[in-house]
Scaffold this motif. Structure first.
Motif, mmCIF file in Angstrom:
data_model
loop_
_atom_site.group_PDB
_atom_site.id
_atom_site.type_symbol
_atom_site.label_atom_id
_atom_site.label_comp_id
_atom_site.label_asym_id
_atom_site.label_seq_id
_atom_site.Cartn_x
_atom_site.Cartn_y
_atom_site.Cartn_z
ATOM 1 N N LYS A 1 0.825 -1.205 0.000
ATOM 2 C CA LYS A 1 0.000 0.000 0.000
ATOM 3 C C LYS A 1 0.864 1.261 0.000
ATOM 4 O O LYS A 1 0.532 2.259 -0.645
ATOM 5 N N GLN B 1 1.985 1.949 -3.455
ATOM 6 C CA GLN B 1 0.905 2.519 -4.259
ATOM 7 C C GLN B 1 0.709 3.999 -3.943
ATOM 8 O O GLN B 1 0.511 4.825 -4.846
ATOM 9 N N ILE B 2 0.752 4.334 -2.649
ATOM 10 C CA ILE B 2 0.570 5.732 -2.242
ATOM 11 C C ILE B 2 1.687 6.606 -2.807
ATOM 12 O O ILE B 2 1.445 7.703 -3.332
ATOM 13 N N SER C 1 -8.676 5.573 -5.425
ATOM 14 C CA SER C 1 -7.653 4.640 -4.967
ATOM 15 C C SER C 1 -7.165 4.998 -3.560
ATOM 16 O O SER C 1 -6.981 4.121 -2.709
ATOM 17 N N THR D 1 -7.491 2.786 -0.143
ATOM 18 C CA THR D 1 -6.303 2.475 0.659
ATOM 19 C C THR D 1 -6.493 2.934 2.097
ATOM 20 O O THR D 1 -6.080 2.244 3.042
ATOM 21 N N GLU E 1 -8.571 0.392 3.917
ATOM 22 C CA GLU E 1 -7.790 -0.805 4.197
ATOM 23 C C GLU E 1 -6.806 -0.549 5.343
ATOM 24 O O GLU E 1 -6.606 -1.404 6.215
ATOM 25 N N TYR E 2 -6.179 0.627 5.341
ATOM 26 C CA TYR E 2 -5.273 1.009 6.421
ATOM 27 C C TYR E 2 -6.006 0.989 7.760
ATOM 28 O O TYR E 2 -5.537 0.428 8.759
#
Length: 307
Positions: A91, A94-95, A115, A119, A122-123
């Motif tokens: 992640k 991706q960030i 997106s 994320t 999910e975090y």
């Protein structure tokens, strides 16, 4: 009479042309006005999306700090990070990619925000689960601390000295034989035949050692051998028909070790690794030290006791 008719016709044509010109002028003016308004709306939306993106990135940075603190706490509590470390690393990548990529158009910006919001969720889910696990570990540690306090009264002075000796050996190994990187979330579990955990020497049939390797330097990534070393509190290796002597090279200088198990692995930046070793003979009651080495030295060590 003919001249008057021509004049009237010219006058009508001129009037029609003027009206047509006026109509076209009004049409294009209106279209230009609408285009300008639409551009202003798009620019306003872009600015709003940019602000939302910046806020989301700041929130994710804060969540990353929260996760780092919880992970450190979890490691201190001897918890299991398992797959969350690799997932968080994914992640984070991706960030960073989104942060470093400029949106070419407003749709790209919308996609980036979707997106980032995904994320963030999910975090938050991972952090909530980790926080719950830490609370459970604190309660369990508190319970075990209470039990240990009760058991201390039954321990003999010799038993205490032997435990101290095993701990001193573990600390000495850590100080003198450490590699340039180390294992985290180091966990040692003893199992009996039905895969249940035990601390009884007569029931212990195998040992399970697991750990995380994170931020492995580039120079150490790739094909490596890992060594499982189990000794008693005096540093004597336990009996094993597969024992293999080898030399590792920590910064402090060459060290010869006797490994009960050797595993070929391909080291990456971040990964979860484990050893599962079945004892050749039943271990006696006492204190033991288990250590994991690579060719560059010690990755992690821990002592345990069998009653």
């Amino acid at each position: 009479m003919s001249d008057n008719q021509n004049t009237r016709i010219y006058g009508i044509l001129v009037t029609v042309l003027l009206l047509l010109a006026a109509g076209l002028g009004f049409f294009f003016w209106q279209k230009s006005k609408n285009y300008l308004i639409e551009n202003q709306k798009i620019e306003a939306e872009r600015q709003q999306l940019e602000t939302t993106k910046i806020n989301l990135e700041a929130q994710l940075d804060s969540l990353a700090a929260d996760y780092s603190n919880l992970r450190t706490e979890n490691e201190n509590l001897q918890g299991k990070i398992t797959s969350t470390a690799a997932l968080i690393a994914q992640k984070e990548a991706q960030i960073q990619q989104i942060k470093s990529t400029s949106a070419k158009d407003i749709q790209s910006l919308r996609d980036q925000i979707v997106s980032l919001e995904k994320t963030k969720i999910e975090y938050e889910t991972i952090i909530a689960a980790l926080r719950t696990e830490n609370e459970d570990l604190k309660k369990e540690n508190s319970r075990l601390t209470g039990e240990n306090a009760q058991l201390k009264g039954a321990n003999t002075e010799l038993s205490g000295q032997v435990q101290d000796l095993a701990k001193q050996l573990e600390d000495q190994i850590r100080k003198t034989q450490s590699a340039s990187f180390k294992a985290t979330s180091f966990r040692v579990e003893l199992e009996r035949r039905n895969d249940k955990l035990t601390t009884k020497a007569r029931r212990a049939r195998e040992i399970f050692v697991s750990f995380d390797l994170a931020d492995v330097p580039q120079t150490y990534q790739g094909q490596q051998k890992l060594y499982l070393v189990i000794t008693d509190e005096k540093g004597t290796p336990i009996v094993s028909t597969t024992a293999q002597k080898t030399t590792v090279y920590p910064p402090s200088g060459p060290v010869e070790v006797t490994a009960q198990q050797v595993k070929d692995v391909v080291l990456e930046n971040t990964q979860r690794l484990s050893f599962n070793y079945k004892f050749d003979e039943r271990l006696k009651s006492g204190n033991y030290v288990v250590a994991i080495y690579c060719e560059k030295g010690l990755l992690g060590a821990s002592s345990f006791r069998l009653a």
